[in-house]
Design a protein around this motif. Structure first.
Motif, short mmCIF file in Angstrom:
data_model
loop_
_atom_site.label_atom_id
_atom_site.label_comp_id
_atom_site.label_asym_id
_atom_site.label_seq_id
_atom_site.Cartn_x
_atom_site.Cartn_y
_atom_site.Cartn_z
N TRP A 59 51.92 61.38 43.15
CA TRP A 59 50.54 61.08 42.74
C TRP A 59 49.54 61.67 43.73
N LYS A 60 48.33 61.89 43.27
CA LYS A 60 47.26 62.40 44.13
C LYS A 60 47.05 61.43 45.29
N ASP A 61 46.79 61.97 46.46
CA ASP A 61 46.63 61.15 47.66
C ASP A 61 45.49 60.13 47.51
N ASN A 62 44.38 60.56 46.89
CA ASN A 62 43.25 59.64 46.78
C ASN A 62 43.58 58.45 45.89
N VAL A 63 44.49 58.64 44.93
CA VAL A 63 44.91 57.53 44.05
C VAL A 63 45.93 56.66 44.74
N ARG A 64 46.95 57.28 45.29
CA ARG A 64 48.04 56.53 45.93
C ARG A 64 47.54 55.72 47.13
N ASN A 65 46.72 56.32 47.96
CA ASN A 65 46.20 55.60 49.12
C ASN A 65 45.32 54.43 48.71
N PHE A 66 44.54 54.63 47.67
CA PHE A 66 43.65 53.58 47.17
C PHE A 66 44.46 52.34 46.77
N ILE A 67 45.50 52.55 45.98
CA ILE A 67 46.22 51.39 45.44
C ILE A 67 47.18 50.78 46.46
N LEU A 68 47.75 51.60 47.34
CA LEU A 68 48.67 51.03 48.33
C LEU A 68 47.92 50.13 49.32
N SER A 69 46.73 50.54 49.70
CA SER A 69 45.95 49.69 50.61
C SER A 69 45.54 48.40 49.90
N TRP A 70 45.27 48.52 48.63
CA TRP A 70 44.89 47.35 47.83
C TRP A 70 46.07 46.38 47.70
N LEU A 71 47.25 46.96 47.44
CA LEU A 71 48.47 46.15 47.30
C LEU A 71 48.83 45.45 48.60
N ASN A 72 48.66 46.16 49.70
CA ASN A 72 49.05 45.59 50.99
C ASN A 72 48.23 44.36 51.37
N GLU A 73 47.07 44.22 50.77
CA GLU A 73 46.24 43.04 51.04
C GLU A 73 46.69 41.83 50.24
N GLY A 74 47.60 42.06 49.27
CA GLY A 74 48.10 40.96 48.44
C GLY A 74 47.32 40.82 47.15
N LEU A 75 48.04 40.64 46.05
CA LEU A 75 47.40 40.55 44.74
C LEU A 75 46.89 39.13 44.49
N GLN A 76 45.81 39.07 43.73
CA GLN A 76 45.22 37.78 43.38
C GLN A 76 45.28 37.60 41.86
N GLU A 77 45.29 36.33 41.44
CA GLU A 77 45.22 36.06 40.00
C GLU A 77 43.89 36.59 39.47
N ARG A 78 43.91 37.16 38.25
CA ARG A 78 42.71 37.74 37.67
C ARG A 78 42.43 37.11 36.31
N ALA A 79 41.19 36.65 36.12
CA ALA A 79 40.81 36.06 34.84
C ALA A 79 40.89 37.12 33.75
N ILE A 80 41.41 36.73 32.59
CA ILE A 80 41.53 37.67 31.47
C ILE A 80 40.79 37.16 30.24
#
Length: 555
Positions: free
Chosen positions: A209-230
């Motif tokens: 994957w493009k670095d700008n995409v992969r880095n964006f989501i990996l840093s986001w994942l490393n912070e831990g996922l939160q429940e999201r209202a749907i």
């Protein structure tokens, strides 16, 4: 032969298309699809409008019409704009289509029954003056993370983090500009933490994957996922498929990507193959590629794969998400609310769609933000398209018509200089193919103009206007090499500027269907018949008009 499902992010149906939409998710997708078709791959291109949400219902209230009429108006407008830019989707649908409602409700039901949805009571912002609960995007304030002003209640565009609206600093209602009160309501949440380990394992396989995409989501994942209202408190949206839930609809970020599925189904229904959608969504050999802007990265790389992975049917997951960065306008961030943008509809009243395709491709915001400005637009059209590519075609064809009646024959033996020139051109053509395959439209566009520069350089060095007086065979070799270069350009540039490349091929006397594998087949004799200029120059008055229109918007 690869099987590829390509999508462009669904565009919100409360306004017209602007150049940011085209640079973010449409042009790059169309270029990629055209390239894949040149490779003879099995590819379909799907999209549509995102029809639900508060802004659409509010706009309908303001105009005294139904939300559906707003959606229909802008869906029609988008189709016209895309056609004007020669962007060809196999199906352009909308999420208010009945098929989409059923598919979205099925997704919710399957996730709910599998234990991935939670029901919670919560505090939510409420605009007392408007008597309305506020969706996340109707609340703005200061980002709790980076402290940027103007952060929305769901995401901060400055730092890219997803936000809980209740955490905004100094929140304000976008409906009234007043500070909202807090009221209790009930909503359903996607339990994203349950997906965390599985998603991390899956994303670790996406090393390509493009670095700008992969880095964006990996840093986001490393912070831990939160429940999201749907879900949301609205009367315009996909109703929740549960009893006693009147006034509760699915949040647009949940149902919007399901629009790719419903649009695919609609496409195959139209061509009387209602079950064929399964060949693309349930076949693990399918490569699903989502084109979008960076604000949509977390939804397509975290939430959407999670939703897909827990359905009863074994859906394919995204193969790639080559998201682009933002396009600015004259050095400033685009803003539709301030009308600081270039609307496609307005652009097409003054200029050819092909020209915008070229300029946006040459300046694509693939790994960093890029800027559109009218002076640069003029320079790229006049210098690159007209003076380089157009000039090569015009001078070559006019010379052929004058001295050879338009008939240019291939010689059995080419001179060393001619052979070396074709080798250089073919090497660049091969590199262009790699660029398209790797979503590097910007580089590909530069390279096919470089090929045209090589053609002009060769024409100048061989001086056929002198050769014709002493050695007509040498002059004809020059014309053959330049025609062959133009033939190659007509293939490699066709994903970006298809209309003018079709015109070029007709002038070369090439009427057969062409594919990427034809690049090396330099067995043609060229018959130049009717010659016309490929491009026109953009004059200063045209550009001044556009700049003046923008200046008026600043006031």
């Amino acid at each position: 032969m690869d099987k590829i499902l390509v999508t462009s992010a669904l565009t919100y149906a409360n306004g017209k298309l602007h150049i940011g939409h085209i640079a973010g998710s449409y042009l790059n997708a169309d270029v990629f699809v055209r390239y894949q078709k040149l490779l003879k791959n099995d590819v379909i291109y799907i999209g549509g409008s995102d029809d639900y949400g508060t802004p659409i219902s509010l706009k309908a209230e303001e105009e005294g019409v139904t939300p559906q009429s707003i959606v229909d108006k802008f869906n029609k407008s988008m189709r016209a704009d895309l056609a004007g830019l020669n962007i060809r989707l196999d199906n352009f649908s909308g999420t208010s289509h009945q098929n989409h409602i059923k598919d979205s409700q099925d997704f919710f039901t399957n996730l709910n029954e599998a234990g991935y949805i939670k029901k919670r009571s919560l505090q939510q912002f409420y605009d007392a003056s408007k008597n309305r609960f506020l969706s996340d995007r109707l609340v703005e304030g200061i980002c709790p993370f980076c402290k940027a002003d103007g952060a929305r209640g769901d995401q901060c565009d400055e730092c890219g983090k997803l936000i809980d609206a209740m955490e905004l600093i100094d929140p304000k209602s976008k409906l009234s500009a007043e500070t909202p009160i807090i009221k209790e309501t009930t909503h359903w949440y996607l339990d994203l933490p349950k997906f965390e380990n599985e998603l991390k394992d899956w994303l670790e396989t996406k090393t390509y994957w493009k670095d700008n995409v992969r880095n964006f989501i990996l840093s986001w994942l490393n912070e831990g996922l939160q429940e999201r209202a749907i879900t949301r408190d609205l009367d315009w949206g996909v109703p929740i498929p549960l009893e006693n839930t009147d006034g509760k609809v699915l949040y647009v970020w949940f149902d919007a990507p399901i629009g790719y599925l419903s649009s695919t189904k609609e496409f195959f229904q139209k061509i009387d193959k209602p079950e064929k959608w399964k060949d693309y969504w349930l076949d693990k050999n399918t490569k699903m590629v989502h084109f979008l802007g960076k604000d949509n990265i977390p939804f397509h790389t975290i939430i959407w794969p999670a939703m897909l992975s827990k359905q009863k049917e074994n859906f394919v997951l995204p193969h790639n998400v080559p998201a682009n960065e933002y396009l600015t306008l004259e050095g400033q961030k685009m803003s539709t609310s301030r009308d600081w943008t270039v609307w496609v509809e307005d652009y097409l009243q003054d200029f050819e769609g092909e020209y915008l395709r070229f300029v946006l491709a040459a300046n694509a915001p693939e790994t960093r933000d890029s800027d559109f400005n009218w002076k640069d637009f003029q320079l790229k059209i006049n210098n690159d398209l007209n003076n380089v590519l157009g000039n090569l075609a015009n001078r070559n064809f006019m010379f052929a018509k004058k001295y050879f009646d338009g008939n240019i024959s291939r010689k059995n033996e080419l001179s060393p200089n001619a052979k070396n020139t074709l080798t250089e051109v073919n090497d660049l053509a091969s590199e262009i193919g790699k660029c398209y395959a790797n979503y590097e439209v910007r580089k590909a566009t530069k390279l096919f103009i470089d090929i045209a520069r090589i053609g002009n350089k060769y024409f100048n060095e061989t001086q056929p206007w002198k050769e014709i007086k002493t050695d007509s065979a040498k002059a004809e070799e020059t014309l053959f090499i330049c025609s062959e270069i133009l033939r190659i350009i007509s293939i490699v540039a066709s994903p970006v500027i298809p209309k003018s490349m079709d015109k070029l091929r007709k002038m070369l006397g090439l009427n057969e269907e062409f594919f990427w594998q034809n690049l090396a087949k330099n067995q043609h004799n060229f018959i130049i018949d009717e010659v016309e200029r490929l491009y026109r120059k953009i004059d200063d008055n045209e550009i001044e008009k556009q700049i003046n229109l923008l200046e008026k918007k600043k006031r």
